[in-house]
Design a protein around this motif. Structure first.
Motif, PDB file in Angstrom:
ATOM      1  N   GLU A  52       0.806  -1.223   0.000  1.00 42.46           N
ATOM      2  CA  GLU A  52       0.000   0.000   0.000  1.00 42.46           C
ATOM      3  C   GLU A  52       0.836   1.269   0.000  1.00 42.46           C
ATOM      4  OE1 GLU A  52      -2.704  -0.515   3.213  1.00 42.46           O
ATOM      5  OE2 GLU A  52      -3.862  -2.068   2.167  1.00 42.46           O
ATOM      6  N   SER A  79      -0.386   3.231  -5.374  1.00 41.01           N
ATOM      7  CA  SER A  79      -1.666   2.748  -5.894  1.00 41.01           C
ATOM      8  C   SER A  79      -1.553   2.718  -7.413  1.00 41.01           C
ATOM      9  CB  SER A  79      -2.805   3.671  -5.444  1.00 41.01           C
ATOM     10  OG  SER A  79      -2.508   4.994  -5.822  1.00 41.01           O
ATOM     11  N   SER A 126       1.060   6.523  -2.752  1.00 37.01           N
ATOM     12  CA  SER A 126      -0.119   6.815  -1.937  1.00 37.01           C
ATOM     13  C   SER A 126       0.310   7.795  -0.845  1.00 37.01           C
ATOM     14  CB  SER A 126      -0.631   5.527  -1.307  1.00 37.01           C
ATOM     15  OG  SER A 126       0.334   5.043  -0.401  1.00 37.01           O
TER      16      SER A 126
END
Lengths: 117, 336
Positions: A61, A64, A81
């Protein structure tokens, strides 16, 4: 000898790769544009390492991704992100500090050599 | 054109067929667009080959995507794996050897030539050791290979044998072992072997212990010396003692050196087993009637004399060996 040197060089670079990739992803990039911008900065990266790395960063994460199908060739774009940006600035700080320390450490060695000569 | 497309498609297939189903289409799409990005506008087969060479071996690329190790057991588990292997292989070897030897004793009729029996015993022993070694190696390796793949904690630090991260606290569990108090593998092997031998002798006394006669020919088992019924009455408690002995031997194997606690355990075990055997020995019909008659005729002594001489002697030997073992245990435990 040269084999050993090569593997040590690879080891030295390995940790920096993620940082280099993260730095380029502050703006959206697709796979090949990322390769080009890294190579433009003098960083050559094994492509079989880069594409899996992008997936891993996505899984963690830090980046993205989104498919852009508006052009004739569909492309998958990656971008940092918010979390990734945070991590990137931390890593950047860390790297700069480490380099400074290492630089002065390596500088000491040079001084010794000079004294002996 | 088809040739070029074909190369690319085959390459993509070579990558994706190694990947989990759900990742395939997305990665195929991305790879195709990347490869096309890398190719010049008007490209030849050579250009395509060049690009694919840059991407490298499809197996390596696929493995990068899978994020799974390309080794059976990595540095994280290797140390634990090796120490378990070193611990389990000798135990399995000893246990299987004992089984074979026990089987041999039970099956030994005295009719075959002794040398042949020993040779076949050695042969079977070596074969079984190889089999057991392979089995242990196989299952342990499988277990750790699976552990390596299903461990979601991606920390790469090697683990200690407790499967925990190492801390200085672990040093408390690793006592400094001085040479004199160490327990050799041979000692453990010996005690396990001894257990196997006496248990066999105990439960098959009516076929093994007794009078053998042979007039120049092969020895023939004439009569048992002991009353198997009496022995059988104590069968359960004797088995428990044998079990305790085996457990104690394995405990020694794990600890690798004598400790106070071990010496106390050894004392308990020796005292209990000595008491049990004395109780069995002083049973009035412990010796079989025909054997007593046979001996009293042979040596012209009375029944009572013989009883006192044999039973009393055995009890004294039992007590002395138990005392020696207890003393030895404490002596070794007290060495610094």
């Amino acid at each position: 000898m040269s084999n050993l040197l090569n593997s040590l060089k690879i080891e030295l670079r390995r940790g920096t790769l993620t940082l280099a990739v993260l730095s380029q992803l502050r703006t959206p990039q697709y796979g090949y544009s990322l390769v080009q911008s890294l190579e433009g900065a003098g960083i050559s990266i094994d492509q079989s390492t880069l594409y899996p790395l992008l997936r891993r960063l996505e899984k963690q994460e830090l980046v993205s991704s989104s498919w852009d199908t508006s052009e004739s060739r569909p492309r998958k774009y990656y971008v940092l992100s918010e979390f990734g940006l945070e991590i990137f600035s931390e890593l950047k700080k860390e790297w700069i500090n480490n380099s400074k320390e290492l630089y002065s450490l390596l500088g000491e060695g040079d001084d010794d050599e000079n004294e002996f000569n | 054109m088809t040739m070029r497309t074909n190369l690319i498609e085959v390459y993509i297939q070579e990558v994706t067929r190694r990947l989990p189903e759900k990742m395939r289409s997305d990665i195929a799409l991305e790879l195709r667009s990347t490869i096309e990005d890398m190719l010049p506008n008007h490209h030849t087969v050579e250009d395509v080959k060049d690009v694919l060479n840059q991407l490298g071996n499809p197996a390596i690329l696929a493995n990068g995507y899978k994020d799974q190790p390309m080794h059976l057991i990595g540095p994280r588990y290797f140390d634990v794996y090796m120490s378990l292997l070193k611990m389990i292989v000798p135990i399995a070897a000893v246990v299987s050897l004992i089984t074979i030897i026990t089987k041999y004793f039970i099956g030994f009729s005295g009719e075959e030539a002794l040398l042949n029996s020993i040779l076949s015993l050695i042969g079977e022993g070596i074969w079984t050791l190889i089999q057991v070694g392979i089995q242990v190696f196989f299952w342990l390796t499988i277990t750790f290979a699976l552990l390596e793949r299903f461990d979601k904690d991606k920390e790469q630090l090697p683990l200690t044998s407790g499967l925990e991260k190492w801390t200085a606290e672990d040093l408390k569990n690793v006592a400094y072992i001085s040479k004199k108090k160490t327990i050799s593998k041979l000692e453990i092997f010996g005690s396990l072997m001894w257990t196997a031998i006496w248990v066999t002798l105990y439960f098959y006394a009516n076929q093994i212990i007794g009078v053998y006669e042979g007039d120049g020919g092969p020895l023939e088992f004439v009569m048992p010396a002991l009353n198997q019924d009496v022995l059988q009455q104590y069968g359960l408690i004797v088995l428990i003692i044998a079990g305790l002995e085996i457990a104690f031997a394995l405990y020694k194997l794990l600890k690798e050196q004598w400790t106070k606690r071990m010496a106390i355990g050894n004392t308990l075990l020796e005292v209990i087993s000595t008491i049990v055997f004395i109780i069995i020995l002083i049973k009035p019909n412990f010796l079989s009637e025909e054997f007593v008659v046979y001996i009293t005729n042979l040596f012209t002594i009375t029944k009572e004399q013989f009883n006192v001489w044999l039973i009393g002697g055995t009890i004294i030997i039992l007590i002395i060996t138990a005392a020696a073992s207890i003393y030895d245990g404490f002596k070794k435990a007290n060495i610094r």
